[in-house]
Design a protein around this motif. Structure first.
Motif, PDB file in Angstrom:
ATOM      1  N   GLY A 192      92.832  47.381 -22.180  1.00  0.00           N
ATOM      2  CA  GLY A 192      93.966  47.098 -21.312  1.00  0.00           C
ATOM      3  C   GLY A 192      94.539  45.706 -21.505  1.00  0.00           C
ATOM      4  N   GLU A 203     100.117  52.399 -13.479  1.00  0.00           N
ATOM      5  CA  GLU A 203     101.017  51.807 -14.465  1.00  0.00           C
ATOM      6  C   GLU A 203     100.607  52.181 -15.882  1.00  0.00           C
ATOM      7  OE1 GLU A 203     101.826  47.300 -15.657  1.00  0.00           O
ATOM      8  OE2 GLU A 203     102.980  47.886 -13.893  1.00  0.00           O
ATOM      9  N   ASN A 204      99.331  51.992 -16.215  1.00  0.00           N
ATOM     10  CA  ASN A 204      98.877  52.341 -17.555  1.00  0.00           C
ATOM     11  C   ASN A 204      98.856  53.847 -17.785  1.00  0.00           C
ATOM     12  OD1 ASN A 204      98.104  49.838 -19.051  1.00  0.00           O
ATOM     13  ND2 ASN A 204      96.820  49.519 -17.249  1.00  0.00           N
ATOM     14  N   TYR A 205      98.604  54.608 -16.721  1.00  0.00           N
ATOM     15  CA  TYR A 205      98.520  56.064 -16.834  1.00  0.00           C
ATOM     16  C   TYR A 205      99.656  56.703 -16.035  1.00  0.00           C
ATOM     17  CZ  TYR A 205      93.905  55.218 -18.843  1.00  0.00           C
ATOM     18  OH  TYR A 205      92.874  54.781 -19.637  1.00  0.00           O
ATOM     19  N   ASN A 235     105.009  52.184 -20.089  1.00  0.00           N
ATOM     20  CA  ASN A 235     105.241  52.622 -21.471  1.00  0.00           C
ATOM     21  C   ASN A 235     105.620  54.106 -21.515  1.00  0.00           C
ATOM     22  OD1 ASN A 235     105.426  52.179 -24.218  1.00  0.00           O
ATOM     23  ND2 ASN A 235     103.246  52.459 -24.601  1.00  0.00           N
ATOM     24  N   VAL A 242      91.413  52.227 -20.982  1.00  0.00           N
ATOM     25  CA  VAL A 242      91.960  50.938 -20.560  1.00  0.00           C
ATOM     26  C   VAL A 242      90.861  49.935 -20.218  1.00  0.00           C
ATOM     27  CG1 VAL A 242      92.164  51.563 -18.108  1.00  0.00           C
ATOM     28  CG2 VAL A 242      93.746  49.890 -19.097  1.00  0.00           C
ATOM     29  N   ALA A 254      98.314  45.170 -23.020  1.00  0.00           N
ATOM     30  CA  ALA A 254      99.280  44.509 -22.139  1.00  0.00           C
ATOM     31  C   ALA A 254      99.945  43.332 -22.832  1.00  0.00           C
ATOM     32  CB  ALA A 254      98.593  44.041 -20.859  1.00  0.00           C
ATOM     33  N   LEU A 258      94.218  55.817 -23.549  1.00  0.00           N
ATOM     34  CA  LEU A 258      95.635  55.481 -23.387  1.00  0.00           C
ATOM     35  C   LEU A 258      96.410  56.030 -24.591  1.00  0.00           C
ATOM     36  CD1 LEU A 258      95.446  51.753 -22.228  1.00  0.00           C
ATOM     37  CD2 LEU A 258      96.490  53.623 -20.940  1.00  0.00           C
TER      38      LEU A 258
END
Length: 348
Positions: free
Chosen positions: A316, A126-128, A79, A291, A320, A182
């Motif tokens: 998370g 990926e998330n961060y 993202n 997350v 997602a 996030l």
């Protein structure tokens, strides 16, 4: 009854107001979150110079040619970076199958909290993800955006402080869920070059959707386009008052409160003037939580009259599923309640 978004001055929480003044703000926020789900806030403390800097940053980047902007794209699961026009469909984040093609004509650039912002915390890449900055193409972009990001984060944290008071929770309740939040700033540009869109068709700037996380802090031009779904199923135009930021709740807050507070559906319909789309800019700061935080309904929001509507979910998992809909075209089967509201509004 005329649809209105309440205007609330939160200065007592920003500038050290009395206990009585803060209590009055918390009561007003509770009413607004229960009845509308959107709020206009004044007294937020963001310097107008910082807000003008954000607007200048958007202008600098989005004025680049499309091929240059596309070099800052990332995979759908990350993202960050640039999203080109017609590459997303926000309605699919709700699982609305009628929106089965990527048709939202806005373009956007996303930045967010990265691994490096939370030293000492083990977080997934990926998330961060680290941010992708257009340093050479738009040299003024990064410092101006970072300055606004920090201020928007402060406002989001202030809002959760108010939420805790409004819900009768202990002070600092949300801190346990937001230590490595996030957080994402999505900067949007609603404009297309002539000839790239059919003005005779049904245009979608950004499809109907709810926001995903805890709270959203929205800066926007005073240009028509944003529409909010009212309790009666009608779509209503909303534009910020002078100096105001728009605040709306995300799905996670609706889950926490068992829909005592609602994550309100909204969309962007393009303003068309003399046969062309009027440009509109906005920047949404999404404060989504950690997350790995588990979001479970607050016991104080469950009763015999209001049984629990939601199973616990991690931030998370929830995010997602939403992003798989909007950015990767995978319909979200877990958003049945929100999708039903979209379809009911469409039937009116």
């Amino acid at each position: 009854m005329t649809f209105q978004v309440p205007v609330i001055d939160i200065a007592p929480y920003v500038a050290g107001g009395s206990a009585e003044e803060r209590a009055a703000v918390a009561r007003a926020i509770d009413a607004a979150c229960s009845e509308v789900g959107f709020i206009q806030i004044l007294g937020h403390g963001i310097d107008p110079v910082v807000q003008r800097g954000l607007a200048d940053a958007l202008d600098e980047f989005f004025a680049l040619d499309l091929e240059t902007k596309k070099t800052f794209r990332t995979p759908p699961g990350v993202n960050r970076g640039y999203s080109a026009p017609k590459s997303e469909s926000l309605s699919l984040s709700l699982g609305v199958e009628s929106a089965s093609r990527m048709n939202d004509f806005f373009e956007a650039f996303n930045v967010g909290a990265a691994q490096s912002d939370y030293p000492g915390v083990e977080l997934d890449a990926e998330n961060y993800a680290e941010n992708l900055w257009p340093v050479s193409a738009a040299p003024g972009f990064q410092p101006r955006v970072q300055a606004y990001f920090a201020e928007a984060k402060r406002v989001a944290n202030t809002m959760t402080d108010i939420f805790a008071d409004a819900l009768g929770l202990p002070a600092g309740f949300f801190d346990a869920f937001t230590g490595h939040s996030l957080d994402v700033l999505r900067m949007n540009n609603y404009a297309l070059p002539p000839g790239t869109v059919d003005l005779d068709g049904e245009l979608t700037g950004m499809g109907e959707h709810t926001d995903y996380g805890i709270v959203t802090v929205l800066w926007a031009d005073q240009v028509r386009g944003l529409q909010v779904l009212g309790a009666d199923g009608s779509w209503n135009d909303v534009s910020p008052a002078d100096g105001a930021l728009l605040i709306n709740l995300g799905d996670l807050t609706a889950r926490w409160t068992n829909e005592r507070w609602m994550s309100t559906l909204h969309r962007v319909k393009p303003p068309i003037v003399d046969g062309t789309i009027e440009r509109r800019r906005s920047a949404a700061f999404f404060h989504d939580g950690d997350v790995d935080a588990v979001i479970a309904t607050l016991p104080s929001c469950v009763s015999a009259e209001h049984p629990n509507l939601y199973e616990p979910v991690t931030v998370g998992e929830h995010i997602a599923a939403k992003l798989a809909g909007s950015r990767a075209g995978v319909s979200n089967a877990g958003a049945a309640r929100e999708a039903a509201r979209v379809l009911a509004a469409a039937a009116r």
